[in-house]
Write a protein that holds these residues in place. Sequence first.
Motif, short mmCIF file in Angstrom:
data_model
loop_
_atom_site.label_atom_id
_atom_site.label_comp_id
_atom_site.label_asym_id
_atom_site.label_seq_id
_atom_site.Cartn_x
_atom_site.Cartn_y
_atom_site.Cartn_z
N PRO A 62 2.87 -13.08 -12.47
CA PRO A 62 3.52 -13.05 -11.15
C PRO A 62 2.67 -13.78 -10.12
O PRO A 62 1.53 -14.18 -10.41
CB PRO A 62 3.60 -11.55 -10.84
CG PRO A 62 3.43 -10.85 -12.14
CD PRO A 62 2.54 -11.74 -12.97
N PRO A 63 3.19 -13.96 -8.90
CA PRO A 63 2.39 -14.62 -7.85
C PRO A 63 1.05 -13.92 -7.66
O PRO A 63 0.96 -12.69 -7.65
CB PRO A 63 3.27 -14.48 -6.60
CG PRO A 63 4.67 -14.36 -7.13
CD PRO A 63 4.55 -13.62 -8.42
N ALA A 64 -0.01 -14.71 -7.53
CA ALA A 64 -1.35 -14.14 -7.46
C ALA A 64 -1.51 -13.16 -6.30
O ALA A 64 -2.25 -12.17 -6.41
CB ALA A 64 -2.37 -15.27 -7.35
N ALA A 65 -0.82 -13.41 -5.19
CA ALA A 65 -0.94 -12.52 -4.04
C ALA A 65 -0.51 -11.10 -4.36
O ALA A 65 -1.00 -10.14 -3.74
CB ALA A 65 -0.14 -13.07 -2.86
N SER A 66 0.39 -10.95 -5.32
CA SER A 66 0.88 -9.61 -5.66
C SER A 66 -0.17 -8.79 -6.40
O SER A 66 0.03 -7.59 -6.63
CB SER A 66 2.17 -9.69 -6.48
OG SER A 66 1.97 -10.39 -7.71
N LEU A 67 -1.28 -9.41 -6.79
CA LEU A 67 -2.38 -8.64 -7.37
C LEU A 67 -2.92 -7.58 -6.42
O LEU A 67 -3.53 -6.60 -6.84
CB LEU A 67 -3.53 -9.58 -7.75
CG LEU A 67 -3.57 -10.08 -9.19
CD1 LEU A 67 -4.65 -11.15 -9.33
CD2 LEU A 67 -3.81 -8.95 -10.18
N ALA A 68 -2.69 -7.77 -5.12
CA ALA A 68 -3.13 -6.77 -4.14
C ALA A 68 -2.51 -5.41 -4.43
O ALA A 68 -3.17 -4.37 -4.30
CB ALA A 68 -2.78 -7.22 -2.73
N SER A 69 -1.24 -5.40 -4.84
CA SER A 69 -0.58 -4.13 -5.16
C SER A 69 -1.19 -3.50 -6.40
O SER A 69 -1.39 -2.27 -6.45
CB SER A 69 0.92 -4.35 -5.37
OG SER A 69 1.53 -4.82 -4.19
N ALA A 70 -1.51 -4.31 -7.40
CA ALA A 70 -2.12 -3.78 -8.62
C ALA A 70 -3.51 -3.21 -8.33
O ALA A 70 -3.88 -2.13 -8.81
CB ALA A 70 -2.22 -4.87 -9.68
N ALA A 71 -4.28 -3.93 -7.53
CA ALA A 71 -5.63 -3.47 -7.21
C ALA A 71 -5.60 -2.19 -6.39
O ALA A 71 -6.37 -1.25 -6.63
CB ALA A 71 -6.38 -4.57 -6.46
N GLY A 72 -4.71 -2.13 -5.41
CA GLY A 72 -4.60 -0.92 -4.60
C GLY A 72 -4.18 0.29 -5.41
O GLY A 72 -4.74 1.39 -5.26
N LEU A 73 -3.20 0.10 -6.29
CA LEU A 73 -2.75 1.21 -7.12
C LEU A 73 -3.85 1.65 -8.08
O LEU A 73 -4.05 2.85 -8.29
CB LEU A 73 -1.49 0.80 -7.89
CG LEU A 73 -0.80 1.90 -8.69
CD1 LEU A 73 -0.36 3.06 -7.80
CD2 LEU A 73 0.41 1.33 -9.44
N ALA A 74 -4.57 0.70 -8.64
CA ALA A 74 -5.68 1.06 -9.53
C ALA A 74 -6.74 1.86 -8.79
O ALA A 74 -7.28 2.85 -9.31
CB ALA A 74 -6.30 -0.20 -10.13
N LEU A 75 -7.04 1.46 -7.57
CA LEU A 75 -8.08 2.16 -6.81
C LEU A 75 -7.68 3.59 -6.50
O LEU A 75 -8.48 4.52 -6.69
CB LEU A 75 -8.38 1.39 -5.52
CG LEU A 75 -9.46 1.99 -4.62
CD1 LEU A 75 -10.74 2.26 -5.39
CD2 LEU A 75 -9.72 1.08 -3.44
N ILE A 76 -6.46 3.82 -6.06
CA ILE A 76 -6.08 5.18 -5.73
C ILE A 76 -6.00 6.04 -6.99
O ILE A 76 -6.36 7.22 -6.98
CB ILE A 76 -4.76 5.23 -4.92
CG1 ILE A 76 -4.62 6.60 -4.23
CG2 ILE A 76 -3.54 4.93 -5.79
CD1 ILE A 76 -3.50 6.65 -3.21
N ARG A 77 -5.59 5.45 -8.12
CA ARG A 77 -5.55 6.22 -9.37
C ARG A 77 -6.97 6.60 -9.81
O ARG A 77 -7.19 7.70 -10.32
CB ARG A 77 -4.86 5.40 -10.46
CG ARG A 77 -3.38 5.19 -10.23
CD ARG A 77 -2.61 6.50 -10.38
NE ARG A 77 -1.18 6.29 -10.28
CZ ARG A 77 -0.45 6.51 -9.17
NH1 ARG A 77 -1.04 6.96 -8.07
NH2 ARG A 77 0.85 6.30 -9.15
N ALA A 78 -7.91 5.70 -9.62
CA ALA A 78 -9.29 6.02 -10.00
C ALA A 78 -9.85 7.13 -9.13
O ALA A 78 -10.54 8.03 -9.62
CB ALA A 78 -10.15 4.77 -9.89
N VAL A 79 -9.58 7.08 -7.83
CA VAL A 79 -10.06 8.14 -6.94
C VAL A 79 -9.40 9.46 -7.29
O VAL A 79 -10.05 10.52 -7.29
CB VAL A 79 -9.82 7.76 -5.47
CG1 VAL A 79 -10.26 8.90 -4.55
CG2 VAL A 79 -10.58 6.48 -5.11
N GLU A 80 -8.11 9.43 -7.59
CA GLU A 80 -7.41 10.66 -8.00
C GLU A 80 -8.03 11.25 -9.26
O GLU A 80 -8.14 12.47 -9.40
CB GLU A 80 -5.93 10.37 -8.22
CG GLU A 80 -5.15 10.12 -6.95
CD GLU A 80 -3.76 9.58 -7.19
OE1 GLU A 80 -2.95 9.59 -6.26
OE2 GLU A 80 -3.48 9.12 -8.33
N ALA A 81 -8.44 10.38 -10.19
CA ALA A 81 -9.07 10.87 -11.41
C ALA A 81 -10.44 11.46 -11.13
O ALA A 81 -10.86 12.43 -11.78
CB ALA A 81 -9.19 9.72 -12.42
#
Length: 228
Positions: A62-81
Amino acid sequence: MRFVERTGSTNSDLLASAEAVEGGWLVARHQDDGRGRQGRTWLSPEGNFHGSTVVDLRPTDPPAASLASAAGLALIRAVEAAAPATGLMLKWPNDVLLGPGKLGGILLERSGDRVVAGFGVNLASAPSLPDRPTAALSSVALVSPEAFAPLLAAAFDRELERWRSDLASLVGLWLESAHPVGTPLRVHASAEETVTGTFAGLEPDGALRLRLDSGELRVIRAADVTLG
């Protein structure tokens, strides 16, 4: 995953490294020249997390700019864990809030066909900033950078795969962890332009939909956002 005691910036190190490969991480216990979005300084006190990883862009991605959504979701999931049930929230484009305070942020930088994703998380202490409230995870749980790093790496691997295979699903999951539709936003689109409105969701590529006070729907692809 490689830990170093001190460096200028983990993002800069990976951008300059011809040997950095996707899936590898560089984590520093101290950064002397940490960077945030739009040229801001990212303060990096001892005990907080400062780390970066590389994404090798593929023709089918997908467009590289959309990586921001993946990174943000990964970060909140890691903090939740690391600290379940802490009342976390994503703020567009990729900040993680704990209560009203900024807990963590992400800087994406592209060089050719790869993107370096840098993560900063206030695990131990929250630097005082003049323009926004901050928060530290230590207010609810004690987590070391060494313990947090594998949680974030595993979460980023999962969300990177989801980004490549099902961006629509990823955007939907991001929305579930974000401020609700209808939340008042102040969007600093440039040094000369600030607009206000309400959050109207995301575009399929993760861009912000802002319902202006006039009723017009505006799509924002790069900006600073404050709530309220």
